[in-house]
Design an enzyme around this catalytic site. Structure first.
Site, mmCIF file in Angstrom:
data_model
loop_
_atom_site.group_PDB
_atom_site.id
_atom_site.type_symbol
_atom_site.label_atom_id
_atom_site.label_comp_id
_atom_site.label_asym_id
_atom_site.label_seq_id
_atom_site.Cartn_x
_atom_site.Cartn_y
_atom_site.Cartn_z
ATOM 1 C CB CYS A 110 -15.251 65.732 84.318
ATOM 2 S SG CYS A 110 -14.048 65.587 82.997
ATOM 3 C CG HIS A 244 -17.243 61.827 84.250
ATOM 4 N ND1 HIS A 244 -17.698 62.460 83.106
ATOM 5 C CD2 HIS A 244 -15.880 61.870 84.190
ATOM 6 C CE1 HIS A 244 -16.654 62.869 82.404
ATOM 7 N NE2 HIS A 244 -15.550 62.516 83.028
ATOM 8 C CG ASN A 274 -14.538 61.993 79.366
ATOM 9 O OD1 ASN A 274 -15.331 62.913 79.575
ATOM 10 N ND2 ASN A 274 -13.507 61.744 80.151
HETATM 11 O O1 UT7 Z 1 -12.777 62.991 82.366
HETATM 12 C C1 UT7 Z 1 -11.432 63.050 82.710
HETATM 13 C C2 UT7 Z 1 -11.127 61.904 83.445
HETATM 14 N N1 UT7 Z 1 -10.248 61.030 82.689
HETATM 15 C C3 UT7 Z 1 -10.299 59.746 82.932
HETATM 16 O O2 UT7 Z 1 -11.117 59.313 83.706
HETATM 17 C C4 UT7 Z 1 -9.274 58.842 82.294
HETATM 18 C C5 UT7 Z 1 -8.950 57.731 83.236
HETATM 19 N N2 UT7 Z 1 -7.953 56.804 82.685
HETATM 20 C C6 UT7 Z 1 -8.288 55.870 81.768
HETATM 21 O O3 UT7 Z 1 -9.424 55.774 81.383
HETATM 22 C C7 UT7 Z 1 -7.208 54.910 81.325
HETATM 23 O O4 UT7 Z 1 -6.054 55.064 82.125
HETATM 24 C C8 UT7 Z 1 -6.823 55.093 79.826
HETATM 25 C C9 UT7 Z 1 -7.952 54.626 78.935
HETATM 26 C C10 UT7 Z 1 -6.509 56.568 79.549
HETATM 27 C C11 UT7 Z 1 -5.602 54.253 79.487
HETATM 28 O O5 UT7 Z 1 -5.836 52.888 79.784
HETATM 29 P P1 UT7 Z 1 -4.742 52.048 80.582
HETATM 30 O O6 UT7 Z 1 -5.241 50.679 80.698
HETATM 31 O O7 UT7 Z 1 -4.439 52.800 81.850
HETATM 32 O O8 UT7 Z 1 -3.529 52.052 79.546
HETATM 33 P P2 UT7 Z 1 -2.038 52.611 79.767
HETATM 34 O O9 UT7 Z 1 -2.026 54.082 79.823
HETATM 35 O O10 UT7 Z 1 -1.394 51.841 80.872
HETATM 36 O O11 UT7 Z 1 -1.352 52.159 78.415
HETATM 37 C C12 UT7 Z 1 -1.132 50.771 78.108
HETATM 38 C C13 UT7 Z 1 -0.488 50.679 76.743
HETATM 39 C C14 UT7 Z 1 0.736 51.572 76.584
HETATM 40 O O12 UT7 Z 1 1.692 50.864 75.796
HETATM 41 P P3 UT7 Z 1 2.928 50.108 76.496
HETATM 42 O O13 UT7 Z 1 3.678 51.176 77.240
HETATM 43 O O14 UT7 Z 1 2.313 49.092 77.412
HETATM 44 O O15 UT7 Z 1 3.656 49.528 75.340
HETATM 45 C C15 UT7 Z 1 0.215 52.742 75.790
HETATM 46 O O16 UT7 Z 1 1.224 53.353 75.008
HETATM 47 O O17 UT7 Z 1 -1.392 51.068 75.736
HETATM 48 C C16 UT7 Z 1 -0.779 52.051 74.882
HETATM 49 N N3 UT7 Z 1 -1.818 52.934 74.389
HETATM 50 C C17 UT7 Z 1 -2.522 52.675 73.282
HETATM 51 N N4 UT7 Z 1 -2.468 51.654 72.410
HETATM 52 C C18 UT7 Z 1 -3.350 51.691 71.377
HETATM 53 C C19 UT7 Z 1 -2.263 54.105 74.943
HETATM 54 N N5 UT7 Z 1 -3.261 54.591 74.192
HETATM 55 C C20 UT7 Z 1 -3.444 53.734 73.166
HETATM 56 C C21 UT7 Z 1 -4.326 53.693 72.064
HETATM 57 N N6 UT7 Z 1 -4.239 52.654 71.199
HETATM 58 N N7 UT7 Z 1 -5.270 54.654 71.846
#
Ligand code: UT7
Length: 317
Positions: A110, A244, A274
């Protein structure tokens, strides 16, 4: 540093994919995606090629810079994965743009656009080039895993471009690298060499979102603060922070730590998702076309991602 941005361009695919479109085949919802990321829709390559997007963005940048194709000495394309491994996309786009010069692709995840700016600065400083076309063209939706709701909902496709050359404007460019393959990785196809031993399976993009999130917030804030301090600037001396576009919450976390108003943190992630190295030049082009990059306007560019690495640039228009 003797580098100036002369013109910008961008291109998005026609196909709009909303969060509800994704919820039709994934266990997700508009509510989850929009509150956790700020993304409401993204553009996805469907009928077009990545090459056609790169050509459109490149042509727009040449026209915005009012620079003839013959004046371009190099084309640098930042891309994680073009349509072909070889030739470089930087070569493939040249006939349509009327260019005939050295072209090469570079992959810095990125951070690719800011990496390309640094390479361009070196080529210009050494006297090897006077004008360079930079295109950041990304098709992340082609190597995302569309069965994995934790990654595929985040990405879109796009191309952003600019023409750079000798002049005043880019004041500083810096990078930080902390190699972490475990948190963000996408592998190339395994090939079929009979000498390769056991062939590894083809894999899609894998990411530990929270690890990248923590890296992004802490590093983007630290990088920006250091850039400001080293140039004797206060956060409010910067007109626009073009960061970004990975997650609206990351942008908000950096903005509130810097204690600046939302107007200084433009965003388009709600419409684009993204788009890897294309986010920064696409947003820059949107600001430019809206007439918001007035002479004297100060902008900080900052991108973070695979590597893991970050890149930061201070630019005056
Ligand atoms: O350009 C590359 C750089 N990449 C980034 O900058 C990504 C940086 N990270 C992020 O933006 C965030 O960490 C995410 C958007 C990827 C995830 O958000 P989060 O608040 O960190 O969520 P999480 O991974 O802690 O997941 C929370 C819950 C999980 O369920 P449980 O374990 O709490 O039951 C996931 O399974 O949300 C669930 N989950 C979803 N639910 C509905 C993960 N993806 C989804 C989804 N829809 N699409």
């Amino acid at each position: 540093m003797r580098l100036k941005i002369y013109g910008t361009g961008s291109a998005l695919p026609k196909r709009v994919v909303t969060n509800d479109d994704l919820a039709a085949f994934l266990d997700t919802s508009d509510e989850w995606i929009s509150t956790r990321t700020g993304i409401r829709e993204r553009r996805v390559l469907s009928e077009e090629t990545l090459q056609s997007l790169a050509e459109r963005a490149g042509a727009m940048a040449l026209s915005s810079a009012n620079v003839a194709p013959e004046a371009i000495d190099y084309v640098l394309v930042s891309t994680v994965q073009a349509e072909t491994l070889t030739p470089a996309l930087a070569c493939d786009i040249q006939p349509a743009l009327g260019l005939k010069c050295m072209g090469m692709d570079l992959n810095a995840g990125c951070t690719g656009f800011i990496a390309a700016l640094a390479v361009a600065e070196g080529l210009i400083a050494s006297g090897r080039a006077r004008k360079i076309l930079i295109v950041s063209a990304e098709a992340v939706t082609r190597f995302a895993d569309w069965r994995d709701r934790s990654t595929c909902v985040l990405f879109g496709d796009a191309a952003g471009a600019c023409v750079v050359g000798e002049g005043e404007g880019v004041k500083d460019i810096r990078f930080v690298s902390e190699p972490r393959r475990d948190v963000l990785c996408a592998t190339t196809p395994p090939g079929n060499s009979p000498f390769a031993g056991e062939l590894r399976p083809a894999e899609y993009l894998k990411m530990q979102g929270q690890e990248v999130y923590k890296f992004a917030v802490s590093h983007a804030f630290r990088d920006v603060r250091e850039m400001l301090a080293d140039h004797d600037l206060q956060p409010e001396d910067i007109d626009f922070y073009v960061l970004h576009q990975a997650n609206m919450r990351i942008l908000e976390a950096v903005r509130t730590r810097l204690k600046v108003e939302p107007e200084r943190f433009p965003h388009n992630i709600e419409r684009t998702g993204n788009t890897s190295s294309a986010t920064v030049p696409v947003l820059l082009d949107e600001l430019n076309r809206a007439g918001r990059l007035k002479p004297g306007c100060r902008v900080i560019l900052n991108a973070f991602g695979a590597g893991l690495c970050t890149g930061t640039a201070l630019v005056e228009f």
